[in-house]
Motif scaffolding. Structure first.
Motif, PDB file in Angstrom:
ATOM      1  N   VAL A   1       0.861  -1.201   0.000  1.00  0.00           N
ATOM      2  CA  VAL A   1       0.000   0.000   0.000  1.00  0.00           C
ATOM      3  C   VAL A   1       0.893   1.246   0.000  1.00  0.00           C
ATOM      4  CG1 VAL A   1      -2.005  -0.939   1.254  1.00  0.00           C
ATOM      5  CG2 VAL A   1      -0.119   0.063   2.546  1.00  0.00           C
ATOM      6  N   ASP A   2       0.337   2.345  -0.458  1.00  0.00           N
ATOM      7  CA  ASP A   2       1.045   3.621  -0.360  1.00  0.00           C
ATOM      8  C   ASP A   2       0.489   4.381   0.842  1.00  0.00           C
ATOM      9  OD1 ASP A   2       2.472   2.944  -2.561  1.00  0.00           O
ATOM     10  OD2 ASP A   2       1.256   4.110  -3.971  1.00  0.00           O
ATOM     11  N   ILE A   3       1.375   5.110   1.502  1.00  0.00           N
ATOM     12  CA  ILE A   3       0.951   5.851   2.710  1.00  0.00           C
ATOM     13  C   ILE A   3       1.474   7.270   2.637  1.00  0.00           C
ATOM     14  CG2 ILE A   3       1.453   6.047   5.193  1.00  0.00           C
ATOM     15  CD1 ILE A   3       1.132   3.081   5.368  1.00  0.00           C
ATOM     16  N   LYS A   4       0.629   8.200   3.030  1.00  0.00           N
ATOM     17  CA  LYS A   4       1.066   9.593   3.137  1.00  0.00           C
ATOM     18  C   LYS A   4       0.696  10.063   4.539  1.00  0.00           C
ATOM     19  CE  LYS A   4       0.932  12.436  -0.529  1.00  0.00           C
ATOM     20  NZ  LYS A   4       0.405  13.373  -1.531  1.00  0.00           N
TER      21      LYS A   4
ATOM     22  N   PHE B   1       5.409   1.208  10.398  1.00  0.00           N
ATOM     23  CA  PHE B   1       4.662   0.650   9.252  1.00  0.00           C
ATOM     24  C   PHE B   1       5.604   0.236   8.121  1.00  0.00           C
ATOM     25  CE2 PHE B   1       1.046  -0.106   6.571  1.00  0.00           C
ATOM     26  CZ  PHE B   1      -0.034  -0.224   7.430  1.00  0.00           C
ATOM     27  N   THR B   2       6.724   0.959   7.957  1.00  0.00           N
ATOM     28  CA  THR B   2       7.634   0.600   6.853  1.00  0.00           C
ATOM     29  C   THR B   2       8.141  -0.834   7.027  1.00  0.00           C
ATOM     30  OG1 THR B   2       9.518   1.559   8.027  1.00  0.00           O
ATOM     31  CG2 THR B   2       8.476   2.950   6.378  1.00  0.00           C
ATOM     32  N   VAL B   3       8.309  -1.265   8.281  1.00  0.00           N
ATOM     33  CA  VAL B   3       8.807  -2.632   8.507  1.00  0.00           C
ATOM     34  C   VAL B   3       7.749  -3.645   8.063  1.00  0.00           C
ATOM     35  CG1 VAL B   3       9.684  -4.257  10.215  1.00  0.00           C
ATOM     36  CG2 VAL B   3      10.266  -1.832  10.398  1.00  0.00           C
ATOM     37  N   LEU B   4       6.493  -3.369   8.370  1.00  0.00           N
ATOM     38  CA  LEU B   4       5.411  -4.251   7.911  1.00  0.00           C
ATOM     39  C   LEU B   4       5.414  -4.343   6.388  1.00  0.00           C
ATOM     40  CD1 LEU B   4       2.826  -5.908   8.490  1.00  0.00           C
ATOM     41  CD2 LEU B   4       1.550  -3.749   8.465  1.00  0.00           C
ATOM     42  N   LEU B   5       5.684  -3.215   5.740  1.00  0.00           N
ATOM     43  CA  LEU B   5       5.634  -3.196   4.267  1.00  0.00           C
ATOM     44  C   LEU B   5       6.753  -4.043   3.638  1.00  0.00           C
ATOM     45  CD1 LEU B   5       4.586   0.526   3.739  1.00  0.00           C
ATOM     46  CD2 LEU B   5       3.168  -1.515   3.510  1.00  0.00           C
ATOM     47  N   THR B   6       7.811  -4.342   4.407  1.00  0.00           N
ATOM     48  CA  THR B   6       8.859  -5.238   3.861  1.00  0.00           C
ATOM     49  C   THR B   6       8.317  -6.666   3.726  1.00  0.00           C
ATOM     50  OG1 THR B   6       9.802  -5.908   6.001  1.00  0.00           O
ATOM     51  CG2 THR B   6      10.729  -3.919   4.979  1.00  0.00           C
ATOM     52  N   GLN B   7       7.157  -6.918   4.341  1.00  0.00           N
ATOM     53  CA  GLN B   7       6.575  -8.261   4.290  1.00  0.00           C
ATOM     54  C   GLN B   7       5.459  -8.360   3.236  1.00  0.00           C
ATOM     55  OE1 GLN B   7       8.186 -10.578   6.309  1.00  0.00           O
ATOM     56  NE2 GLN B   7       9.432  -8.705   6.450  1.00  0.00           N
ATOM     57  N   ALA B   8       5.150  -7.239   2.572  1.00  0.00           N
ATOM     58  CA  ALA B   8       4.058  -7.239   1.580  1.00  0.00           C
ATOM     59  C   ALA B   8       4.573  -7.728   0.227  1.00  0.00           C
ATOM     60  CB  ALA B   8       3.496  -5.824   1.460  1.00  0.00           C
ATOM     61  N   ASN B   9       3.661  -8.220  -0.587  1.00  0.00           N
ATOM     62  CA  ASN B   9       4.032  -8.756  -1.911  1.00  0.00           C
ATOM     63  C   ASN B   9       4.074  -7.641  -2.940  1.00  0.00           C
ATOM     64  OD1 ASN B   9       4.048 -11.792  -1.632  1.00  0.00           O
ATOM     65  ND2 ASN B   9       2.110 -11.218  -0.638  1.00  0.00           N
ATOM     66  N   GLY B  10       5.182  -6.911  -3.036  1.00  0.00           N
ATOM     67  CA  GLY B  10       5.292  -5.831  -4.031  1.00  0.00           C
ATOM     68  C   GLY B  10       5.856  -4.581  -3.411  1.00  0.00           C
ATOM     69  N   SER B  11       5.738  -3.469  -4.150  1.00  0.00           N
ATOM     70  CA  SER B  11       6.362  -2.210  -3.705  1.00  0.00           C
ATOM     71  C   SER B  11       5.349  -1.240  -3.107  1.00  0.00           C
ATOM     72  CB  SER B  11       7.055  -1.523  -4.885  1.00  0.00           C
ATOM     73  OG  SER B  11       8.168  -2.292  -5.267  1.00  0.00           O
TER      74      SER B  11
ATOM     75  N   ILE C   1      10.707   3.923  -0.422  1.00  0.00           N
ATOM     76  CA  ILE C   1      10.093   2.898  -1.283  1.00  0.00           C
ATOM     77  C   ILE C   1      10.552   1.543  -0.751  1.00  0.00           C
ATOM     78  CG2 ILE C   1       9.868   2.053  -3.663  1.00  0.00           C
ATOM     79  CD1 ILE C   1      10.982   5.087  -4.253  1.00  0.00           C
ATOM     80  N   LEU C   2       9.583   0.703  -0.432  1.00  0.00           N
ATOM     81  CA  LEU C   2       9.900  -0.589   0.174  1.00  0.00           C
ATOM     82  C   LEU C   2       9.373  -1.697  -0.715  1.00  0.00           C
ATOM     83  CD1 LEU C   2       8.598   1.305   2.892  1.00  0.00           C
ATOM     84  CD2 LEU C   2      10.532  -0.102   3.613  1.00  0.00           C
ATOM     85  N   THR C   3      10.206  -2.707  -0.949  1.00  0.00           N
ATOM     86  CA  THR C   3       9.758  -3.799  -1.800  1.00  0.00           C
ATOM     87  C   THR C   3       9.862  -5.106  -1.033  1.00  0.00           C
ATOM     88  OG1 THR C   3      10.473  -2.558  -3.727  1.00  0.00           O
ATOM     89  CG2 THR C   3      10.083  -4.901  -4.058  1.00  0.00           C
ATOM     90  N   GLY C   4       8.779  -5.868  -1.053  1.00  0.00           N
ATOM     91  CA  GLY C   4       8.761  -7.134  -0.327  1.00  0.00           C
ATOM     92  C   GLY C   4       8.214  -8.234  -1.205  1.00  0.00           C
ATOM     93  N   PRO C   5       8.059  -9.414  -0.643  1.00  0.00           N
ATOM     94  CA  PRO C   5       8.370  -9.766   0.741  1.00  0.00           C
ATOM     95  C   PRO C   5       9.838 -10.125   0.926  1.00  0.00           C
ATOM     96  CG  PRO C   5       7.321 -11.637  -0.346  1.00  0.00           C
ATOM     97  CD  PRO C   5       7.397 -10.548  -1.371  1.00  0.00           C
ATOM     98  N   THR C   6      10.369  -9.752   2.093  1.00  0.00           N
ATOM     99  CA  THR C   6      11.780 -10.009   2.399  1.00  0.00           C
ATOM    100  C   THR C   6      11.881 -10.776   3.707  1.00  0.00           C
ATOM    101  OG1 THR C   6      12.188  -7.787   1.595  1.00  0.00           O
ATOM    102  CG2 THR C   6      14.013  -8.873   2.695  1.00  0.00           C
ATOM    103  N   LYS C   7      12.707 -11.799   3.701  1.00  0.00           N
ATOM    104  CA  LYS C   7      13.001 -12.488   4.967  1.00  0.00           C
ATOM    105  C   LYS C   7      14.094 -11.683   5.666  1.00  0.00           C
ATOM    106  CE  LYS C   7      12.751 -15.244   8.119  1.00  0.00           C
ATOM    107  NZ  LYS C   7      11.949 -14.483   8.989  1.00  0.00           N
ATOM    108  N   LEU C   8      13.740 -11.013   6.770  1.00  0.00           N
ATOM    109  CA  LEU C   8      14.739 -10.182   7.454  1.00  0.00           C
ATOM    110  C   LEU C   8      15.717 -11.064   8.242  1.00  0.00           C
ATOM    111  CD1 LEU C   8      12.416  -7.300   8.740  1.00  0.00           C
ATOM    112  CD2 LEU C   8      13.861  -7.288   6.696  1.00  0.00           C
ATOM    113  N   GLU C   9      16.956 -10.588   8.351  1.00  0.00           N
ATOM    114  CA  GLU C   9      18.000 -11.311   9.094  1.00  0.00           C
ATOM    115  C   GLU C   9      18.413 -10.455  10.289  1.00  0.00           C
ATOM    116  OE1 GLU C   9      19.493 -14.233   8.283  1.00  0.00           O
ATOM    117  OE2 GLU C   9      18.448 -14.549   6.363  1.00  0.00           O
TER     118      GLU C   9
END
Ligand SMILES: CC(=O)N[C@H]1[C@@H](OP(=O)(O)OP(=O)(O)OC[C@H]2O[C@@H](n3ccc(=O)[nH]c3=O)[C@H](O)[C@@H]2O)O[C@H](CO)[C@@H](O)[C@@H]1O
Ligand SMILES: C=C(OP(=O)(O)O)C(=O)O
Length: 430
Positions: free
Chosen positions: A291-294, A309-319, A352-360
């Motif tokens: 999602v986009d957020i302003k 919220f940006t951390v949650l967005l790293t788990q979303a499918n897309g940018s 700009i965040l692109t996911g999904p990413t497995k964080l380490e």
């Protein structure tokens, strides 16, 4: 040095209780300066900002007791002591001492405040308000000097809808002679909470929570008993955690209306959000959409939840694109979550965040309060053991966060570690 250690990938489940609102607390406590008898505030969060304000009120001669979230403040012996340095620099909200002390003593000397570094945070609108009420205001060596023969009601138009300026002008105006009108006032729930306390102290305030606030000055204010509202930013942080790594989380002691923008964005991502009168339940989410957020002033999406919220967005499918319209430099946490593998970049006022990413897991540093909350969420999601440094930022605003998260099943604890000087590290390296 104390750090938080988090062993990630443990799903959160159960009920978490939200504490009283930081941004109300830090205004309610200074508001007590205006009373001529003791003020009791119930439900305060046990956070560093509250402890610092307790100390500040004691420094000016107040008698303050704080136990189990209940603060009793006797303001009768307070004096107009100058506070150009020291504890005022530990938090943003020490600026409320300007409005409250000006209101009561018609003079004050308060050092420019601290708080989170998010880009420039001027207080020109506060000063414009104080001057309109008849105060002379000067900045001498980083401290604001305020003095007035008499405070007179005035019409004040705020160039920006500032939370701090709205509350500070209310504090200075309640004991002024005549009528004050604040136009383009901020509408955050914390403003209504402060207006409720002041009204119960005998002030005459109409319109708090709208963009025009009308205040009819009174001669004196008395003590009262007030219960603070729940912290919508803390609640929102736990909603984001529940969406990121929850297996069914109930957030208790919330006003769902205060979180409409956050709820709407979570739903847009595909997260189920079930609201009751004072609780929100988030079942285990399935897949997450980008999602986009302003960020906007209330009731828009709060800037204080943008970083978590940006951390949650790293788990979303897309940018997803997150734009902060309130602060110019609120993306310092992006470097830190990038260390953990987040695919993220900052362009101007957007991330700009692109996911999904497995964080380490990694060793990361909280640069400010909500950056710290973001790093905790990242640590809870990450594989391995994350260490979060500079936790004092987090403890300015999250009451009992370790115990609350442990109750949900998180593997997180606070630990003292030895710090190595640069010299020692260089020797070891050579
Ligand atoms: C203690 C407290 O309550 N902190 C909150 C409060 O901060 P704070 O009260 O500092 O935030 P403001 O609402 O005043 O600031 C909003 C915007 O207005 C600008 N501005 C503000 C005042 C001023 O005189 N001139 C000016 O230009 C600021 O730089 C910022 O860009 O509201 C912010 C916005 O919701 C939150 O992020 C903070 O958590
Ligand atoms: C920016 C914040 O706090 P402060 O204004 O106290 O620095 C915050 O609570 O996110």
């Amino acid at each position: 040095m104390d750090v938080y250690k988090i062993a990630g990938e443990k799903p959160l489940k159960g009920t978490i209780k939200v504490s009283g609102a930081k941004n109300s607390a830090v205004a309610l406590i200074p508001a007590s300066i205006l009373a001529n008898s003791p003020v009791t505030i119930e439900g305060l969060p046990e956070i560093l900002d509250v402890w610092t304000l307790k100390t500040l009120l004691e420094e000016i001669g107040g008698n303050v007791e704080f136990d189990d979230g209940r603060m009793v403040i006797d303001p009768r012996s307070m004096v107009d002591m100058p506070m150009p340095n020291g504890n005022v620099k530990k938090l943003r909200a020490s600026y409320y001492l300007m409005g409250a002390m000006l209101g009561r003593f018609k003079k004050a000397v308060i050092g420019l405040p601290g708080g989170c570094h998010l880009g420039p945070r001027p207080i020109d609108q506060h000063i414009k308000g104080f001057e309109a009420l008849g105060a002379q205001v000067t900045n001498e060596h980083g401290a604001i000097y305020l003095r007035a023969e008499e405070l007179r009601g005035a019409k004040i138009y705020l160039d920006v809808s500032s939370v701090g300026a709205t509350i500070n002008i209310m504090l200075a105006a309640v004991l002024a002679t005549g009528k004050t009108i604040i136009e383009n006032a901020a509408k955050e729930p914390e403003i209504i909470d402060v207006a409720t306390l002041l009204t119960n102290m005998g002030a005459k305030i109409k319109g708090a929570g709208t963009n025009v606030i009308r205040i009819e000055g009174v001669e004196e204010l008395h003590g009262t008993n007030h219960t603070i509202i729940p912290d919508r930013i803390e609640a929102g942080t736990y909603m984001i955690m529940a969406a990121a790594i929850g297996d069914g989380v109930t957030i208790d002691n919330v006003i769902p209306l205060h979180l409409e923008a956050v709820t709407a964005k979570l739903r847009e991502m595909g997260v189920e959000v079930m609201e009751e009168e004072e609780r929100i339940f988030i079942p285990k989410p399935k897949s997450l959409k980008p999602v986009d957020i302003k960020t906007l002033v209330y009731p828009g999406f709060p800037t204080d939840l943008q970083q978590p919220f940006t951390v949650l967005l790293t788990q979303a499918n897309g940018s997803s694109i997150v734009t902060d319209t309130i602060y110019s430099a609120r993306f310092k946490h992006i470097d830190e979550i990038s260390r953990m593998g987040a695919v993220a970049k900052v362009e101007g006022r957007s991330a700009i965040l692109t996911g999904p990413t497995k964080l380490e897991a990694a060793t990361v540093t909280a640069t400010d309060l909500r950056a710290g909350a973001a790093l905790i969420i990242a640590g809870l999601l990450a594989k391995g053991n994350t260490e979060v440094h500079d936790i004092f930022h987090i403890e300015r605003g999250y009451s009992d966060i370790i115990a609350k998260l442990q109750d949900l099943g998180a593997d997180i604890h606070r630990e003292s570690i030895e710090t190595e000087s640069a010299n020692q590290a260089a020797k070891r390296f050579n």
